[in-house]
Design an enzyme around this catalytic site. Structure first.
Site, short mmCIF file in Angstrom:
data_model
loop_
_atom_site.label_atom_id
_atom_site.label_comp_id
_atom_site.label_asym_id
_atom_site.label_seq_id
_atom_site.Cartn_x
_atom_site.Cartn_y
_atom_site.Cartn_z
N HIS A 66 0.87 -1.18 0.00
CA HIS A 66 0.00 0.00 0.00
C HIS A 66 0.91 1.23 0.00
O HIS A 66 2.02 1.17 0.53
CB HIS A 66 -0.82 -0.06 1.30
CG HIS A 66 -1.89 0.97 1.43
ND1 HIS A 66 -1.64 2.26 1.81
CD2 HIS A 66 -3.23 0.88 1.25
CE1 HIS A 66 -2.78 2.93 1.88
NE2 HIS A 66 -3.76 2.13 1.53
N ASP A 104 3.14 -4.33 7.97
CA ASP A 104 1.91 -3.56 7.82
C ASP A 104 0.78 -4.57 7.98
O ASP A 104 0.49 -5.34 7.08
CB ASP A 104 1.91 -2.91 6.42
CG ASP A 104 0.56 -2.32 6.06
OD1 ASP A 104 -0.41 -2.50 6.83
OD2 ASP A 104 0.47 -1.67 5.00
N GLN A 110 -4.47 -5.21 7.07
CA GLN A 110 -5.48 -6.13 6.52
C GLN A 110 -5.42 -7.51 7.17
O GLN A 110 -6.19 -8.39 6.79
CB GLN A 110 -5.29 -6.27 5.00
CG GLN A 110 -5.49 -5.00 4.23
CD GLN A 110 -6.90 -4.41 4.41
OE1 GLN A 110 -7.84 -5.09 4.83
NE2 GLN A 110 -7.04 -3.14 4.10
N LYS A 147 -10.55 -0.55 10.56
CA LYS A 147 -10.69 -1.72 9.70
C LYS A 147 -11.10 -2.95 10.50
O LYS A 147 -11.29 -4.03 9.96
CB LYS A 147 -9.39 -2.01 8.95
CG LYS A 147 -9.03 -0.91 7.94
CD LYS A 147 -7.84 -1.30 7.14
CE LYS A 147 -7.21 -0.15 6.39
NZ LYS A 147 -8.00 0.34 5.27
N CYS A 158 -4.72 2.49 -3.61
CA CYS A 158 -3.48 2.98 -3.00
C CYS A 158 -2.35 1.97 -3.20
O CYS A 158 -1.53 1.75 -2.29
CB CYS A 158 -3.64 3.28 -1.51
SG CYS A 158 -4.83 4.55 -1.17
N1 PMP Z 1 -1.81 -0.67 4.63
C1 PMP Z 1 -2.76 -1.42 4.07
C2 PMP Z 1 -2.42 -2.81 3.58
C3 PMP Z 1 -4.05 -0.91 3.96
O1 PMP Z 1 -5.01 -1.65 3.39
C4 PMP Z 1 -4.33 0.39 4.45
C5 PMP Z 1 -5.71 0.99 4.32
N2 PMP Z 1 -6.29 0.87 3.06
C6 PMP Z 1 -3.30 1.11 5.03
C7 PMP Z 1 -2.06 0.54 5.11
C8 PMP Z 1 -3.52 2.47 5.59
O2 PMP Z 1 -4.36 2.43 6.70
P1 PMP Z 1 -4.91 3.77 7.34
O3 PMP Z 1 -5.51 4.55 6.21
O4 PMP Z 1 -5.93 3.30 8.32
O5 PMP Z 1 -3.76 4.48 7.96
#
Ligand code: PMP
Length: 405
Positions: A122, A199, A202, A225, A363
């Protein structure tokens, strides 16, 4: 115990909504998941009964607010089996957690050092390292993704050099649903003397996470999430790193003593929590962990897996359907395109039928580039989704297919 999805759905008032006169079928759980009444009530309880700034007041309600926030820290610590609550740092989300590590741990890096990432990251796990790289010359080495969405561990191992200072990798891909072999990746990095940031945005909503077993050095995730409030995240960090690392932001809460000559910093974890934290939502996050624990994360995972398997099999029957990410053991995330139809058109048509899916690059533009596409449509399941909703989704795909392909 039977998984009573209908009973669970009653905890989420938004699921009774309609969109264009159709029942809402919410399939964007990867972007954010809905929040049960108990968590919203916990927020209300904080605002109506305990709102006072934390860690400061001698008066009762300030101490109550502090205790409630710190109780959440303790609960997160046991939920992820960290060694100590001082390893749990509250952030605004996964993004802030990774930026904290890039900025603070990144201060140990020097020109010519390298970080290993994967092609499925991401942007939150790419751009902070590029920002660090704009201050120092940091090389990013990228593990490619195989056609089924999995990583090639031989390629991963080949990327290590004596300049590798960190591995930063997602546990689960938000686009492909791939569950990476994170334990093997951590073990190998450690055998090379390299720390690992995971990270986990998910992963935590779908599976058991055990920090002491995994032994990762940093692990970041977001409350919103996992059915919790927005604006709260957790960064787990090993105490031995956090002790050495400089503060990320300066301000109140993170100091021990301030003078114009010299400032000393607070103990962990407060050294990394400058300013007033989002104590209302942090306190409420505790109710969210109780909610998930009462259902059981394994039961949630099994329920989502059933939906994933049935839906994928039905989608594969639709001529022209292209599914991205088919690695064994993947999470309940389905990225797809219908023939050459634009993802946006597919998403718009599904919305008219009450079905909320995400469209775009999610993203993860470097991954899109590797796949040779601009974006996908993504359907993702959560604990409250039903077989009937999966059927409605499939029926909607059949209905729109002739318009798109
Ligand atoms: N890493 C991953 C794999 C994600 O799916 C996301 C959210 N789409 C993020 C980071 C970022 O999370 P946040 O917007 O809650 O900071």
């Amino acid at each position: 115990m039977r998984y009573d999805v209908e009973a669970l759905r009653r905890d989420f008032p938004i699921l009774d909504r309609t969109v264009y006169g159709k029942p809402l079928v919410y399939l964007d759980n990867t972007a954010t998941s809905q929040t049960p009444r108990v968590v919203v009530e916990a927020i209300e309880n904080m605002y109506f009964n305990h709102k006072a700034n934390v860690h400061r007041g001698v008066f009762s309600i300030s101490q109550e607010a502090t205790d409630m926030m710190e109780a959440t820290r303790g609960k997160v610590c046991s939920y992820i089996n960290a060694a100590s609550p001082s390893e749990i740092i509250f952030t605004r989300g996964t993004t802030e957690g990774i930026n904290l590590v890039a900025s603070s741990f990144g201060s140990f890096m020097e020109n010519g050092d390298e970080i290993i990432l994967t092609a499925m990251e991401h942007h939150a796990n790419i751009v902070p390292w590029q920002l660090l790289g704009s201050r120092k010359r940091i090389g990013l080495r990228v593990v490619p993704v195989r056609p089924d969405g999995s990583l090639d561990l031989d390629q991963y191992r080949n990327l290590f050099s004596e300049r590798t200072r960190l591995v930063a990798v997602c546990h689960v891909s938000n686009v492909l649903g791939t569950v990476n072999p994170i334990q093997e990746m951590v073990d190998y990095a450690h055998s090379m003397g390299v720390p690992v940031l995971v990270d986990g945005a998910q992963a935590v909503p779908h599976m058991t996470i055990d920090m002491q077993a995994l032994d990762a050095d940093f692990y970041a995730f977001s409350s919103h999430k996992m059915y919790g409030p927005a604006g709260v995240g957790i960064l787990y960090g090993k105490e031995r790193w956090l002790e050495k690392m400089p503060p990320y932001q300066g301000g109140g809460e993170m100091i021990s003593h301030v003078s114009f000559k010299k400032t000393t910093y607070a103990e962990l974890p407060f050294k990394f929590e400058a300013g007033t934290p989002d104590f209302v939502d942090i306190a409420a996050f505790s109710a969210c962990l109780d909610y998930i624990s009462a259902i059981g994360i394994d039961a949630i995972e099994a329920h989502e897996r059933e939906l994933l398997e049935w839906t994928t099999a039905e989608m594969e029957k639709i001529p022209g359907m292209r599914i991205f990410g088919t690695a064994p053991g993947k999470c309940a995330v389905i990225s797809f395109l219908m023939g050459d139809a634009h993802h946006y058109d597919t998403g718009m048509l599904l919305d008219k039928l009450g079905i909320a899916v995400r469209t775009g690059h999610h993203c993860a533009q470097p991954l899109m580039e590797a796949l040779g596409i601009e974006g996908t449509v993504r359907a993702s399941f959560g604990l409250y989704n039903t077989k009937a909703e999966a059927e409605a989704f499939i029926a909607a795909l059949h209905r729109i297919a002739p318009m798109l392909m």
